[in-house]
Design a protein around this motif. Structure first.
Motif, PDB file in Angstrom:
ATOM      1  N   SER A  92      -5.130  15.253   0.398  1.00 51.39           N
ATOM      2  CA  SER A  92      -4.066  15.212  -0.610  1.00 51.39           C
ATOM      3  C   SER A  92      -2.738  15.732  -0.061  1.00 51.39           C
ATOM      4  N   LYS A  93      -2.787  16.558   0.991  1.00 56.54           N
ATOM      5  CA  LYS A  93      -1.553  17.091   1.584  1.00 56.54           C
ATOM      6  C   LYS A  93      -0.777  16.022   2.343  1.00 56.54           C
ATOM      7  N   GLN A  94      -1.383  14.843   2.553  1.00 58.14           N
ATOM      8  CA  GLN A  94      -0.710  13.753   3.249  1.00 58.14           C
ATOM      9  C   GLN A  94       0.031  12.828   2.284  1.00 58.14           C
ATOM     10  N   ILE A  95      -0.077  13.067   0.986  1.00 59.17           N
ATOM     11  CA  ILE A  95       0.470  12.126   0.006  1.00 59.17           C
ATOM     12  C   ILE A  95       1.486  12.821  -0.890  1.00 59.17           C
ATOM     13  N   PHE A  96       2.661  12.215  -0.986  1.00 57.50           N
ATOM     14  CA  PHE A  96       3.718  12.736  -1.836  1.00 57.50           C
ATOM     15  C   PHE A  96       4.148  11.663  -2.826  1.00 57.50           C
ATOM     16  N   VAL A  97       4.288  12.065  -4.068  1.00 54.91           N
ATOM     17  CA  VAL A  97       4.739  11.148  -5.115  1.00 54.91           C
ATOM     18  C   VAL A  97       6.213  11.434  -5.370  1.00 54.91           C
ATOM     19  N   ARG A  98       7.018  10.408  -5.265  1.00 57.23           N
ATOM     20  CA  ARG A  98       8.463  10.518  -5.439  1.00 57.23           C
ATOM     21  C   ARG A  98       8.884  10.086  -6.845  1.00 57.23           C
ATOM     22  N   ALA A  99      10.156  10.271  -7.150  1.00 55.73           N
ATOM     23  CA  ALA A  99      10.700   9.856  -8.449  1.00 55.73           C
ATOM     24  C   ALA A  99      10.442   8.361  -8.654  1.00 55.73           C
ATOM     25  N   PRO A 100      10.163   7.959  -9.875  1.00 55.34           N
ATOM     26  CA  PRO A 100       9.798   6.561 -10.138  1.00 55.34           C
ATOM     27  C   PRO A 100      10.963   5.584 -10.034  1.00 55.34           C
ATOM     28  N   ASP A 101      10.596   4.332  -9.803  1.00 60.19           N
ATOM     29  CA  ASP A 101      11.536   3.214  -9.795  1.00 60.19           C
ATOM     30  C   ASP A 101      11.271   2.419 -11.071  1.00 60.19           C
ATOM     31  N   THR A 102      12.250   2.347 -11.942  1.00 58.87           N
ATOM     32  CA  THR A 102      12.045   1.636 -13.210  1.00 58.87           C
ATOM     33  C   THR A 102      12.729   0.273 -13.236  1.00 58.87           C
ATOM     34  N   ASP A 103      13.070  -0.218 -12.056  1.00 67.80           N
ATOM     35  CA  ASP A 103      13.659  -1.553 -11.938  1.00 67.80           C
ATOM     36  C   ASP A 103      13.020  -2.244 -10.737  1.00 67.80           C
ATOM     37  N   ALA A 104      11.683  -2.308 -10.744  1.00 66.85           N
ATOM     38  CA  ALA A 104      10.920  -2.804  -9.606  1.00 66.85           C
ATOM     39  C   ALA A 104      10.971  -4.314  -9.487  1.00 66.85           C
ATOM     40  N   SER A 105      10.620  -4.784  -8.295  1.00 64.08           N
ATOM     41  CA  SER A 105      10.550  -6.223  -8.067  1.00 64.08           C
ATOM     42  C   SER A 105       9.224  -6.769  -8.597  1.00 64.08           C
ATOM     43  N   VAL A 106       9.258  -8.019  -8.953  1.00 74.22           N
ATOM     44  CA  VAL A 106       8.083  -8.720  -9.464  1.00 74.22           C
ATOM     45  C   VAL A 106       7.817  -9.879  -8.514  1.00 74.22           C
ATOM     46  N   ASP A 107       6.550 -10.016  -8.063  1.00 66.06           N
ATOM     47  CA  ASP A 107       6.257 -11.093  -7.120  1.00 66.06           C
ATOM     48  C   ASP A 107       6.069 -12.425  -7.839  1.00 66.06           C
ATOM     49  N   ALA A 108       5.786 -13.466  -7.081  1.00 68.31           N
ATOM     50  CA  ALA A 108       5.673 -14.826  -7.632  1.00 68.31           C
ATOM     51  C   ALA A 108       4.544 -14.954  -8.656  1.00 68.31           C
ATOM     52  N   ASP A 109       3.552 -14.056  -8.563  1.00 67.56           N
ATOM     53  CA  ASP A 109       2.430 -14.083  -9.513  1.00 67.56           C
ATOM     54  C   ASP A 109       2.673 -13.212 -10.741  1.00 67.56           C
ATOM     55  N   GLY A 110       3.854 -12.576 -10.807  1.00 69.04           N
ATOM     56  CA  GLY A 110       4.175 -11.722 -11.944  1.00 69.04           C
ATOM     57  C   GLY A 110       3.692 -10.298 -11.801  1.00 69.04           C
ATOM     58  N   ASN A 111       3.190  -9.909 -10.617  1.00 64.86           N
ATOM     59  CA  ASN A 111       2.715  -8.550 -10.385  1.00 64.86           C
ATOM     60  C   ASN A 111       3.865  -7.656  -9.948  1.00 64.86           C
ATOM     61  N   ILE A 112       3.720  -6.367 -10.215  1.00 62.99           N
ATOM     62  CA  ILE A 112       4.780  -5.404  -9.939  1.00 62.99           C
ATOM     63  C   ILE A 112       4.480  -4.689  -8.625  1.00 62.99           C
ATOM     64  N   ALA A 113       5.461  -4.655  -7.718  1.00 61.11           N
ATOM     65  CA  ALA A 113       5.287  -4.070  -6.392  1.00 61.11           C
ATOM     66  C   ALA A 113       5.618  -2.587  -6.400  1.00 61.11           C
ATOM     67  N   VAL A 114       4.737  -1.800  -5.761  1.00 54.02           N
ATOM     68  CA  VAL A 114       4.968  -0.386  -5.542  1.00 54.02           C
ATOM     69  C   VAL A 114       5.039  -0.205  -4.027  1.00 54.02           C
ATOM     70  N   ASN A 115       6.130   0.385  -3.558  1.00 57.48           N
ATOM     71  CA  ASN A 115       6.362   0.522  -2.120  1.00 57.48           C
ATOM     72  C   ASN A 115       5.984   1.899  -1.602  1.00 57.48           C
ATOM     73  N   PHE A 116       5.643   1.942  -0.305  1.00 52.23           N
ATOM     74  CA  PHE A 116       5.315   3.186   0.396  1.00 52.23           C
ATOM     75  C   PHE A 116       6.316   3.406   1.511  1.00 52.23           C
ATOM     76  N   THR A 117       6.416   4.628   1.955  1.00 47.61           N
ATOM     77  CA  THR A 117       7.023   4.923   3.238  1.00 47.61           C
ATOM     78  C   THR A 117       6.053   5.838   3.959  1.00 47.61           C
ATOM     79  N   LEU A 118       5.989   5.686   5.267  1.00 48.01           N
ATOM     80  CA  LEU A 118       5.067   6.460   6.087  1.00 48.01           C
ATOM     81  C   LEU A 118       5.875   7.158   7.162  1.00 48.01           C
ATOM     82  N   ASP A 119       5.693   8.457   7.306  1.00 50.10           N
ATOM     83  CA  ASP A 119       6.426   9.243   8.280  1.00 50.10           C
ATOM     84  C   ASP A 119       5.458  10.188   8.986  1.00 50.10           C
ATOM     85  N   ALA A 120       5.875  10.693  10.132  1.00 52.54           N
ATOM     86  CA  ALA A 120       5.095  11.703  10.848  1.00 52.54           C
ATOM     87  C   ALA A 120       5.630  13.071  10.482  1.00 52.54           C
ATOM     88  N   ARG A 121       4.752  14.049  10.437  1.00 51.36           N
ATOM     89  CA  ARG A 121       5.180  15.429  10.173  1.00 51.36           C
ATOM     90  C   ARG A 121       5.721  16.030  11.438  1.00 51.36           C
TER      91      ARG A 121
END
Length: 121
Positions: A92-121
């Motif tokens: 759990s120490k590897q995962i951080f939840v950031r402030a939400p995005d309330t204007d997300a993109s929608v794909d061609a199938d109508g699904n809502i995309a949630v993005n990640f970023t990955l960094d090294a400590r």
């Protein structure tokens, strides 16, 4: 640092986001597989940290019931975190939840995309 797909050794596969069905916190089938691949990378590389920014698209998330877009976005981020930790054994120490995005993109199938970023400590 390379893209998540490069780090995971998955070539050009779009691994930096997962998609949710509109109005809820259920991942699409393809996203479930991506999440498993992501968990494998995180488990093999404990120096990596993952930032998740939950997302909602008010126009597409019409079935969200009483949840505000911000609350739905937070619920999605927490659902991802819970799946990674409880189902896939990610620290759990590897995962951080950031402030939400309330204007997300929608794909061609109508699904809502949630993005990640990955960094090294």
């Amino acid at each position: 640092m390379g893209t998540l797909a490069d780090i995971a050794g998955l070539g050009g596969e779009q691994l930096q986001q997962v998609s949710f069905t509109p109005g809820g916190i259920e991942l699409t089938q393809a996203s479930t597989k991506k999440l498993a691949a992501l968990a494998q990378v995180l488990n093999q590389k404990p120096e990596l940290i993952l930032s998740i920014r939950g997302a909602a698209a008010p126009d597409a998330d019409t079935g969200a019931g009483a949840q505000s877009p911000s609350a739905l976005a937070d619920s999605r981020a927490m659902a991802l975190r819970q799946l990674l930790v409880n189902t896939h054994g990610v620290d759990s120490k590897q995962i951080f939840v950031r402030a939400p995005d309330t204007d997300a993109s929608v794909d061609a199938d109508g699904n809502i995309a949630v993005n990640f970023t990955l960094d090294a400590r």
